[in-house]
Write an enzyme that holds these catalytic residues in place. Structure first.
Site, PDB file in Angstrom:
ATOM      1  CG  ASP A  20      -1.944   1.006   1.164  1.00 34.29           C
ATOM      2  OD1 ASP A  20      -2.273   1.658   0.153  1.00 34.29           O
ATOM      3  OD2 ASP A  20      -2.335   1.338   2.461  1.00 34.29           O
ATOM      4  CD  GLU A  72      -0.233   5.296  -4.192  1.00 38.12           C
ATOM      5  OE1 GLU A  72       0.276   5.626  -2.683  1.00 38.12           O
ATOM      6  OE2 GLU A  72      -0.866   4.174  -4.166  1.00 38.12           O
ATOM      7  CG  ASP A 113      -8.235   4.395   0.065  1.00 37.14           C
ATOM      8  OD1 ASP A 113      -8.028   3.369   0.138  1.00 37.14           O
ATOM      9  OD2 ASP A 113      -7.325   5.283   0.951  1.00 37.14           O
TER      10      ASP A 113
HETATM   11  O1  MIG Z   1      -3.809   5.954   4.751  1.00 33.57           O
HETATM   12  O2  MIG Z   1      -3.548   0.630   5.699  1.00 33.57           O
HETATM   13  O3  MIG Z   1      -6.022   2.141   0.181  1.00 33.57           O
HETATM   14  O4  MIG Z   1      -6.688  -0.032   1.538  1.00 33.57           O
HETATM   15  O5  MIG Z   1      -6.816  -0.067   4.516  1.00 33.57           O
HETATM   16  C1  MIG Z   1      -4.665   4.722   4.483  1.00 33.57           C
HETATM   17  C2  MIG Z   1      -4.828   1.301   5.777  1.00 33.57           C
HETATM   18  C3  MIG Z   1      -3.666   3.666   4.218  1.00 33.57           C
HETATM   19  C4  MIG Z   1      -5.054   2.997   2.229  1.00 33.57           C
HETATM   20  C5  MIG Z   1      -5.514   1.961   1.579  1.00 33.57           C
HETATM   21  C6  MIG Z   1      -6.153   1.117   2.389  1.00 33.57           C
HETATM   22  C7  MIG Z   1      -5.847   0.696   3.805  1.00 33.57           C
HETATM   23  C8  MIG Z   1      -5.329   1.906   4.465  1.00 33.57           C
HETATM   24  N1  MIG Z   1      -4.603   2.601   3.672  1.00 33.57           N
END
Ligand code: MIG
Length: 801
Positions: free
Chosen positions: A407, A410, A485
């Site tokens: 996650d 980016e 998200d």
């Molecule tokens: O700032 O890890 O897209 O799927 O549950 C949020 C927590 C960080 C974003 C991801 C989401 C995940 C969440 N993450």
């Protein structure tokens, strides 16, 4: 910002006339009087690479996007020169390069018709601030031309009339038309005059695409740096364009383990251990099939990657083992941000070995994410990727975690206006040092790549499973992906549908959205409709942020629970069909989901359809996207289709109303199809079964279907231990013949096929198997229109009256 300098006045610059031409095997070099060089490489008969330099010098030829396995070679190449043009001819394409302007036109070599032409073609603007150029390409847009692809853009399937930017961005609760979002996939396909081509602009800087938005007759693309470097890929079928694009940028290096195609349950966050177990137990108690359970960031100790919160998870190894005994594979999240903490060995090691990204003048790139202030590994450095892969040893080999979820790659940074690294951050870029402007869009992919190699190594001899949020072209080689998200709204259900189709036609089939929506809370009806769509995406996972309430299949009341179970069971029954589609995707690049335009481009009525898609080769799906709907209008592509629920046959090539109450959805099977089905299981491999079902949909005429199978994990299939069956169905007035062709050395555990005939226009009077007449009473005819026979038959022949 440059104010009133000579540069500002320079504006757009153009190549002048060609003064020199040189051929070097498959590459032609055209040099202009003002120092521009076009390097044109014939990659294959239908693929040409165009690369421009404004200085006469090219960068080192390096790409993260192109796979080393890309095929090269053409069957024919002829180059001629006339007064005005150089003409390059292959067996598929004719490319004309104009001597005066360096402009390019491409024609179909067979019928000589125009496919695509430069408008002003290549031009550039010098970039004083960063050096180099802003490189641009303008092409003419034909009247009836349409555009598709470009990765995760949350818009309708056809991109015409829109403009986009590629800059991977953390986009919490993005909406329809939000641009850019998480991914950067600078590849589009176009179609005009029943000819489809694609353009892969392999440039990792921020790229922009304008599909006849600014000017009705012009389509253009440009980048904030780097080279104008694009691949022109000709079809003329869009399917072949996408296949060829995945030949260039790669396909998954291995099939996923079959469990990864099962149903996944996720939430931010399931903890402590007792809560995880409560969730998995409820799945089993309620008999809703499920194969994977996810641990989000709270399983870690203070969000430190590769650690566990021992209070909530005192014995992770034991827990993972127990979950596995119950059929649940554990997938854990790993983010790129490494907490600045000298007591934390991953941080210490990264620091000692100098693996973290640095700013232009030398300090580390410091940014806030979940753990607080962090440094970030430079995944664009081979040594760092190697180190990162090694960090998975304990998690995978020892603890037994089966999948990893990347996650925030980016990369996302909190509390800064641009949500990411500043431009000046330095990257190795595999020995081509550069700033973040060039490495930003590829950062997530390189993280997923390093993660993949770690899993591949430590999960061995099993297959790895990785999922990433950010991606650039080529990431499909290593990982699956989700769309980030999204929100629990009806509009987002439509977006999820469009994104999955768009990703598939952008070469990335292993994709899906957070079912039910990540932000906010769905009503039961929306959740049920979303499950109905989600079970037809290659990646199928419920996920939600958790701060808006629960989102497990059973929290919306019994009616919804039953609907969810029904559709998840359907997914599990269709696993052999999906697995076959996945095999086809890996084998030749055929997208698992096919937007109608990709399914039947000749029918122009498909060019603006966004809702309907074909799942695999023969199942037509159209989600219900509105509240309180009892059905909907939809377009049925040409040919005859069976309503999945009623077996009613409809003739396509038109729009029609289809009933679909909340416990149903519009779903059709192509006539002549042979659809394989497993018995319902609570997880992949739960049951040993002695037969599988083949649903045969009668067709007057011929059709062919495939069934791929192997051990569902491991790599033996690469050594010939797979089973590929082709079923050729021939329907006549009073006969039906199924011929089976088999290859591969894998022997599935089951012995029989239970063949179910749909819509036979005759009553069976006799049956021959491999030319031997079978007594009707010797066959298990549970239903009159079904028979059970040994799976190794070569020809099944039904006679009727
Ligand atoms: O700032 O890890 O897209 O799927 O549950 C949020 C927590 C960080 C974003 C991801 C989401 C995940 C969440 N993450």
């Amino acid at each position: 910002m440059i104010v009133s300098t000579e540069l500002e006045q320079k504006g757009n610059l153009f190549p002048s006339e060609i003064i020199k031409y040189k051929k070097d095997v498959d590459t032609l070099h055209f040099s202009t009087k003002n120092g521009v060089v076009l390097q044109l490489t014939v990659i294959r008969d239908s693929v040409i690479r165009f690369r421009y330099s404004t200085t006469g010098k090219f960068e080192k030829d390096f790409s993260y996007g192109i796979t080393m396995h890309a095929s090269r070679g053409y069957s024919f190449l002829d180059i001629t020169e006339d007064e005005t043009h150089y003409n390059i001819t292959t067996s598929k394409l004719i490319c004309k390069v104009e001597k005066q302007s360096l402009q390019v036109r491409l024609f179909d070599a067979v019928d000589q018709k125009l496919i695509n032409e430069d408008e002003i073609g290549f031009h550039w603007e010098e970039c004083y601030e960063h050096g180099g150029d802003i490189v641009k390409m303008s092409k003419a847009c034909q009247k009836s031309e349409s555009f598709y692809g470009l990765g995760d853009k949350p818009v309708e399937v056809n991109l015409k009339g829109k403009r986009f930017e590629n800059w991977a961005t953390d986009s919490y609760a993005f909406g329809k038309n939000t641009d850019p979002i998480y991914k950067a996939i600078p590849f589009y396909t176009a179609i005009q005059d029943n000819k489809s081509y694609g353009i892969f602009f392999d440039n990792t800087f921020k790229t922009s695409f304008d599909f006849a938005q600014e000017r009705r007759n012009v389509t253009s693309f440009w980048a904030q740096g780097g080279e104008m470097n694009y691949y022109f890929i000709y079809g003329p079928q869009m399917k072949d364009v996408v296949k060829n694009y995945t030949d260039l940028t790669g396909r998954p290096q291995a099939l996923p383990p079959l469990w990864a195609l099962g149903f996944h349950q996720c939430k931010w966050s399931y903890y402590p251990e007792s809560n995880v177990k409560k969730i998995t137990k409820t799945f089993r108690d309620l008999k809703i099939p499920c194969d994977a359970i996810y641990l989000d960031i709270d399983y870690m100790d203070g969000f430190r990657c590769f650690t566990w919160d021992k209070k909530h998870f005192p014995d992770p190894k034991k827990m993972v083992k127990e979950l596995e005994a119950d059929g649940f594979k554990t997938v854990v999240i790993i983010d790129p941000g490494i907490k600045i903490d000298l007591e934390y060995d991953v941080f210490k090691e990264g620091l000692d070995k100098d693996y973290f990204c640095k700013r232009a003048d030398g300090p580390y790139m410091k940014g806030k994410v979940w753990p607080g202030e962090c440094y970030f590994p430079d995944y664009t450095k081979p040594e760092v990727r190697e180190w990162w892969s090694g960090l998975f040893k304990e998690l995978i080999e020892d603890i037994g975690v089966k999948g990893v979820w990347n996650d925030m790659n980016e990369p996302a940074v909190m509390d800064v206006p641009n949500k990411s690294f500043p431009d000046d951050v330095r990257h190795d870029y595999d020995g081509n040092p550069c700033s973040h402007r060039k490495a930003h869009n590829i950062y997530g992919t390189q993280m997923a790549r390093a993660t993949y190699h770690g899993l591949k190594k430590y999960a061995y001899p099993k297959r790895p499973f990785v999922i990433t949020r950010s991606a650039y072209s080529g990431a499909q080689r290593y990982t699956s992906t989700w769309m980030g998200d999204n929100v629990a709204t009806w509009e987002h259900l439509a977006i999820a549908n469009n994104q999955a189709q768009r990703m598939a036609m952008s070469g990335f089939s292993f994709a899906g959205s957070d079912i039910g929506g990540f932000a906010e809370q769905p009503q039961g009806e929306l959740f049920a409709r979303w499950i109905q769509l989600g079970v037809f995406h290659a990646f199928c996972r419920v996920h939600s942020s958790g701060d808006h309430g629960d989102q497990e299949p059973w929290v919306f009341g019994e009616e919804i629970t039953d609907i969810v179970r029904k559709f998840v069971e359907l997914r599990y029954q269709l696993l052999p069909y999906l697995y076959t589609a996945f095999w086809k995707y890996i084998n030749d690049g055929t997208p698992i989901l096919k937007s109608l335009v990709l399914y039947d481009q000749e029918d122009t009525a498909t060019h603006y359809r966004s809702d309907e898609f074909v799942y695999g080769e023969q199942i037509l799906i159209c989600p219900i996207l509105e509240q309180n709907a009892k059905g909907r209008r939809m377009y049925i592509p040409r040919g005859k289709w069976y309503n999945f629920w009623t077996d009613e046959v409809v003739e396509g090539g038109k729009e029609m109303w289809v009933d679909a109450d909340l416990d149903s959805m519009p779903m059709f099977i192509k006539e002549g199809a042979v659809i394989p089905k497993y018995p319902v299981q609570q997880y992949v491999g739960e049951k040993k079964f002695n037969e599988i079902t083949l649903d045969v949909y009668y067709k007057a005429g011929k059709a062919s279907s495939k069934l791929y199978d192997d051990a569902h994990d491991g790599y033996d299939y690469k050594k010939g231990r797979f089973s590929l069956r082709t079923f050729k169905v021939t329907g006549k007035k009073k006969e039906l013949i199924i011929q089976q062709h088999k290859s591969g050395e894998f022997n599935a555990g089951y012995n029989n096929f239970n063949i179910v005939f749909h819509n036979l226009p005759f009553a069976i009077t006799s049956i021959q198997i491999d030319n031997v007449e079978i007594k009707l009473e010797n066959i298990n005819t549970a239903k009159t229109q079904a028979i059970t026979i040994n799976k190794e038959f070569t020809e099944l022949h039904l006679f009727g009256n």
